[in-house]
Every structure is written in structure tokens, then in C-alpha cells.
Design a protein around this motif. Structure first.
Motif, PDB file in Angstrom:
ATOM      1  N   ARG A 276      41.085  23.752  27.908  1.00  0.00           N
ATOM      2  CA  ARG A 276      41.617  24.024  29.239  1.00  0.00           C
ATOM      3  C   ARG A 276      41.122  23.008  30.258  1.00  0.00           C
ATOM      4  O   ARG A 276      41.865  22.599  31.158  1.00  0.00           O
ATOM      5  N   THR A 277      39.845  22.619  30.131  1.00  0.00           N
ATOM      6  CA  THR A 277      39.291  21.611  31.048  1.00  0.00           C
ATOM      7  C   THR A 277      40.037  20.300  30.915  1.00  0.00           C
ATOM      8  O   THR A 277      40.418  19.672  31.922  1.00  0.00           O
ATOM      9  N   SER A 284      45.969  17.372  36.763  1.00  0.00           N
ATOM     10  CA  SER A 284      45.610  16.914  38.107  1.00  0.00           C
ATOM     11  C   SER A 284      45.921  15.436  38.283  1.00  0.00           C
ATOM     12  O   SER A 284      46.316  14.998  39.372  1.00  0.00           O
ATOM     13  N   LEU A 285      45.758  14.637  37.222  1.00  0.00           N
ATOM     14  CA  LEU A 285      46.122  13.218  37.299  1.00  0.00           C
ATOM     15  C   LEU A 285      47.625  13.062  37.538  1.00  0.00           C
ATOM     16  O   LEU A 285      48.052  12.240  38.356  1.00  0.00           O
ATOM     17  N   SER A 286      48.422  13.852  36.810  1.00  0.00           N
ATOM     18  CA  SER A 286      49.877  13.769  36.958  1.00  0.00           C
ATOM     19  C   SER A 286      50.343  14.269  38.323  1.00  0.00           C
ATOM     20  O   SER A 286      51.284  13.733  38.907  1.00  0.00           O
ATOM     21  N   ASP A 287      49.660  15.286  38.853  1.00  0.00           N
ATOM     22  CA  ASP A 287      50.068  15.873  40.135  1.00  0.00           C
ATOM     23  C   ASP A 287      49.727  14.984  41.321  1.00  0.00           C
ATOM     24  O   ASP A 287      50.480  14.924  42.300  1.00  0.00           O
ATOM     25  N   LEU A 296      47.181   4.696  33.592  1.00  0.00           N
ATOM     26  CA  LEU A 296      45.918   3.969  33.409  1.00  0.00           C
ATOM     27  C   LEU A 296      44.747   4.933  33.225  1.00  0.00           C
ATOM     28  O   LEU A 296      43.904   4.749  32.349  1.00  0.00           O
ATOM     29  N   CYS A 297      44.696   5.973  34.054  1.00  0.00           N
ATOM     30  CA  CYS A 297      43.577   6.922  33.980  1.00  0.00           C
ATOM     31  C   CYS A 297      43.629   7.744  32.703  1.00  0.00           C
ATOM     32  O   CYS A 297      42.583   8.075  32.124  1.00  0.00           O
ATOM     33  N   GLN A 364      40.490  15.393  42.415  1.00  0.00           N
ATOM     34  CA  GLN A 364      40.838  15.787  43.782  1.00  0.00           C
ATOM     35  C   GLN A 364      41.441  14.589  44.519  1.00  0.00           C
ATOM     36  O   GLN A 364      41.072  13.435  44.243  1.00  0.00           O
ATOM     37  N   PRO A 365      42.366  14.820  45.466  1.00  0.00           N
ATOM     38  CA  PRO A 365      43.025  13.695  46.163  1.00  0.00           C
ATOM     39  C   PRO A 365      42.043  12.727  46.814  1.00  0.00           C
ATOM     40  O   PRO A 365      42.281  11.517  46.841  1.00  0.00           O
TER      41      PRO A 365
END
Length: 449
Positions: A276-277, A284-287, A296-297, A364-365
Motif C-alpha cells: 500500500r505504501t 502521488s507521483l502521478s497525481d 523519471l521519478c 507532497q506538492p
């Protein structure tokens, strides 16, 4: 699980390593533990911990390995910390009742204090190997040496009182009296030493000795290479993971024997939390990120998922090592790292992602520069992307970077530069690329951009 200490210059001075599979094996068979010591280069010493009692379901010697450690030195304090790391990794340590060690193990009180409920006893495997090596060094006549070694083999496979007395008498009669003390033949008649081994059948004893010899020789050979401690523990972990074993080995995660009943639910929960992590980080990377940034990430995160991360804490930064050159992550915001990837792209690198993964957090942004976020101002993003491209082109060549990786960086930056601009700017930049391609390959060749 990894515990380590740093020495002068920030280099690793000691390390204790244990995989989830190793911990699962010890949790199933904690009662008898064998501690093997192997000397290496530069005064370093490898300690290998193996389950020594009956272990139904285990196939192959490497399946018995439950812990690897290289102490800073062999002082009482260093060894106590090493044994302490083993205990911290293995809650079942209190169930250990027998510790088998080789002759001359340094600081026996440190081991006894770490396992107060266990009896420390001489290992029959180490005793017989030592006896074999010393007999071979005596340069006896060929027939005499073969006779002694054959009797030793019989004793190993059937450790009856009669076979041990026969071996004792043979050594006493065939070896010069002044050489007998170094052979410690009195150990052959010590019932306490042989008590656990006597319970093994011929086949069980043969497999046990064969497995231990293969494991100790293989790991000792890897450890003897002139490598840094970071590279050494990586090589040992690779050797452990890639040593051929039976499909029914308890180290095979697909095998029902791989997990003990008592910890099956716990390990299942841990795997689900990890899954899940990892999914949360990917989402979160995609969002948050633009598509090139996310790509890249995610490549960096793929490295994190397939590796072991060493995470050490400091006052103002975390020391992150994905079994490579160590880098430092700023603890404030987790947005900065000393690695080349983060310094050039200002994107979350594998070291920042390793911290997120370890802390069960997501991206996080505020961890991203504005040009990498979805929905940011196009003109400003284009300018920032241009700056990023210039950073790559102006950076000095680093031979440790893979050539294809640098090319992919450039391609991603150029793609981003074309994406985040007005139509007029796009036409101008496209014409520039057209001219550049023609100058490299020639206008007479059709170059697809």
C-alpha cells in the motif's frame, strides 16, 4: 533490516544484515544457533549465524543462514553491539537454548551475556573441520592420513561412543605424542559436545555437514575479496539471494514452508502495508507531477523497490544509501538531496523516495519545484525547463552516470521544453531542432524528430 556504524571519513565501519526470509527461518527454528567466524582482508571478520537444529522443510545450506554481520573490531563492546543487533532483529532470540561456536571464538562472555538462557557449546562441525585441516598439515604418510580421515568421516556420520573412541585411539597410536596436544583429541570423548549431533541419522549428518561446508566456504570466498564494506555486504547479500536452492526451500516466498504459522499473519500484514505504501507513492507521483517528471521519478523508485536502503539519522539530515555512494537528504521538507539527479532536475530522487517509503509517507506538492507540478503556469514552466536543460548541458561529465541515462535526461528535458510553450515558441524551437539534426546527420537524410 540493516544496522551499521560509520567510521572515519563517513565510511561504513560495521554492519549487520538480515533479510525478511532470514528472519522467518530463525522465527521457525530459534532453539539452536551456530555462529561461524571467517577472517577477511584488512583485519575485518565476518560472522555468519545459522540455524543448527533440526529444520524440516529447509533445502540447501544457504536456507540455514539467518544473519550476517561484520563488527567494527572484535573487542567485547563491538561484539556485544553485534549480538545486540541480532537480538533487535529477532524477537525469538529468547527461545535460543544452544549456541554452537568454533574453537577460539573471541570474547565468549559477550555471547553468553547476549543469550543468558542458552548454553554455549563447541560446534562438532568446527571441531571436525579443524581436526581434518590439522591432520592434513601434519604431512603423515599417505596411507596413514587416509586411514585417519576415513575414520573421521565415519565419526561425523555416526557419532556413536564406539566410533569416537576408535578415532581417539587411532590418533593416539598414529600421531607423534608431541603433536597430540594441538589436535585436542580429548574433545572426541566429551559427551556434551556430541550430544546434539548424536541424534542425527547418517543421512541427516551427511547433509548437515555438506550444507555448512558449502555455505561457509562460499560466503568466506566472497568476503575475502578486497572490497569496501559497503560493496562487501552487497556482494554477500547477492550471493545469499542467488545461491541455487531447492524450490521447497523455506527461503522461497512461494513455498508454504517459507513462513511459520506463528508469524504468518504478521508477515502478511507487513507485506500488505509495504504494498500500500508503494502504491501510495506511485499514485502521488502521478497525481502531482507532470508526465515526464512522474516517469523519471518512477524509474528512481523502481531502484528503491529492488534494493536495500541504509538510513542513518543526523541532526539536520538523513544519510541515505541505496547500496551505492551515500548521499544526504535534507530533513526539512524532504525536497533536497546531494545526488546528481536531484541537483540537476530538482525532482524526488531514489534517496528521497527511500525516506518516503521507510516513513510510510507519500509525495507532497511542496517537495517539487513549480515547473514539475501539474497545472502550473506554462510560460514560467517553459523558462524553468530551459534552465533545467542548461543545467544538464553545463554539468561536468560524471563517468559513474550511465550514458543512456544522461541521454534519457536530455530527451525528457527537450520534450518538456517543447510541451510547455506557446505555438509560436514551439515552431521556433522545432525549426532549431530540425537544423541541429540536419547539421549532425546531413540534410540528405530524412531525420524523424
Amino acid at each position: 533490516l540493516v544496522a551499521y556504524e560509520l567510521g572515519a571519513g563517513g565510511r561504513m565501519a560495521s554492519v549487520s544484515f538480515q533479510s525478511a526470509a532470514m528472519g522467518g527461518v530463525f522465527a521457525r527454528f530459534p532453539r539452536a544457533l551456530l555462529v561461524h567466524r571467517a577472517a577477511g582482508p584488512a583485519g575485518r571478520v565476518l560472522y555468519v549465524f545459522l540455524v543448527a537444529g533440526p529444520a524440516p522443510g529447509l533445502r540447501g545450506g544457504m536456507a540455514r543462514v539467518v544473519h550476517l554481520a561484520v563488527p567494527r573490531d572484535e573487542s567485547a563492546g563491538s561484539l556485544a553491539r553485534m549480538y545486540g543487533a541480532f537480538r533487535a532483529f529477532n524477537p525469538a532470540w529468547a527461545e535460543t537454548r544452544l549456541l554452537l561456536v568454533g574453537p577460539g571464538l573471541p570474547q565468549p562472555p559477550a555471547l553468553a551475556q547476549a543469550f543468558p538462557s542458552a548454553e554455549v557449546q563447541l560446534s562438532v562441525f568446527h571441531l571436525c573441520k579443524s581436526l581434518q585441516q590439522q591432520v592434513q598439515r601434519l604431512a603423515l604418510e599417505g596411507c596413514t592420513e587416509r586411514l585417519i580421515l576415513a575414520a573421521l568421516s565415519d565419526t561425523v556420520h555416526a557419532a556413536t561412543e564406539g566410533s569416537r573412541r576408535k578415532m581417539h585411539a587411532l590418533l593416539r597410536d598414529l600421531v607423534a605424542p608431541d603433536l597430540l596436544p594441538q589436535l585436542h583429541i580429548r574433545w572426541l570423548l566429551d559427551d556434551e559436545i556430541w550430544a546434539a549431533h548424536r541424534e542425527r541419522s547418517w543421512g541427516e549428518a551427511s547433509n548437515y555437514f555438506r550444507d555448512l561446508e558449502i555455505v561457509t566456504q562460499g560466503l568466506s570466498q566472497v568476503f575475502s575479496a578486497e572490497l569496501s564494506l559497503e560493496s562487501c555486504i552487497t556482494s554477500l547479500a547477492w550471493h545469499y539471494q542467488n545461491e541455487p536452492m531447492s524450490p521447497q526451500s523455506s527461503l522461497d516466498p512461494s513455498s508454504p514452508a517459507a513462513k511459520p504459522e506463528a508469524t504468518e499473519n504478521l508477515e502478511g500484514d507487513s507485506e500488505e502495508i509495504n504494498r500500500r505504501t508503494e502504491e501510495g507513492i506511485k499514485q502521488s507521483l502521478s497525481d502531482i507531477c507532470t508526465e515526464p517528471a512522474a516517469r523519471l521519478c518512477l524509474s528512481e523508485f523502481a531502484v528503491v523497490q529492488k534494493s536495500v536502503q541504509l538510513i542513518g539519522t543526523g541532526e539536520d539530515a538523513l544519510s541515505i544509501q541505496v547500496l551505492e555512494d551515500a548521499h544526504r537528504v535534507d530533513m526539512k521538507g524532504l525536497s533536497s538531496c546531494t545526488c546528481h539527479f536531484n541537483q540537476v532536475f530538482q525532482l524526488p530522487c531514489r534517496h528521497i523516495l527511500a525516506v518516503l517509503n521507510s516513513d510510510r509517507k507519500t509525495l507532497q506538492p511542496e517537495m517539487l519545484r513549480r515547473q514539475w507540478r501539474k497545472g502550473c503556469d506554462a510560460h514560467q514552466a517553459g523558462q524553468d525547463s530551459a534552465d533545467g536543460l542548461l543545467e544538464i548541458l553545463k554539468s561536468s561529465w560524471n563517468e559513474s552516470l550511465d550514458k543512456s541515462l544522461v541521454v534519457s535526461f536530455l530527451m525528457a528535458e527537450v520534450s518538456r521544453l517543447l510541451t510547455h510553450c506557446s505555438r509560436e515558441e514551439f515552431e521556433h524551437r522545432y525549426r532549431t531542432l530540425r537544423e541541429l539534426a540536419d547539421s549532425w546527420i546531413g540534410p540528405y537524410v530524412e531525420v524523424k524528430l
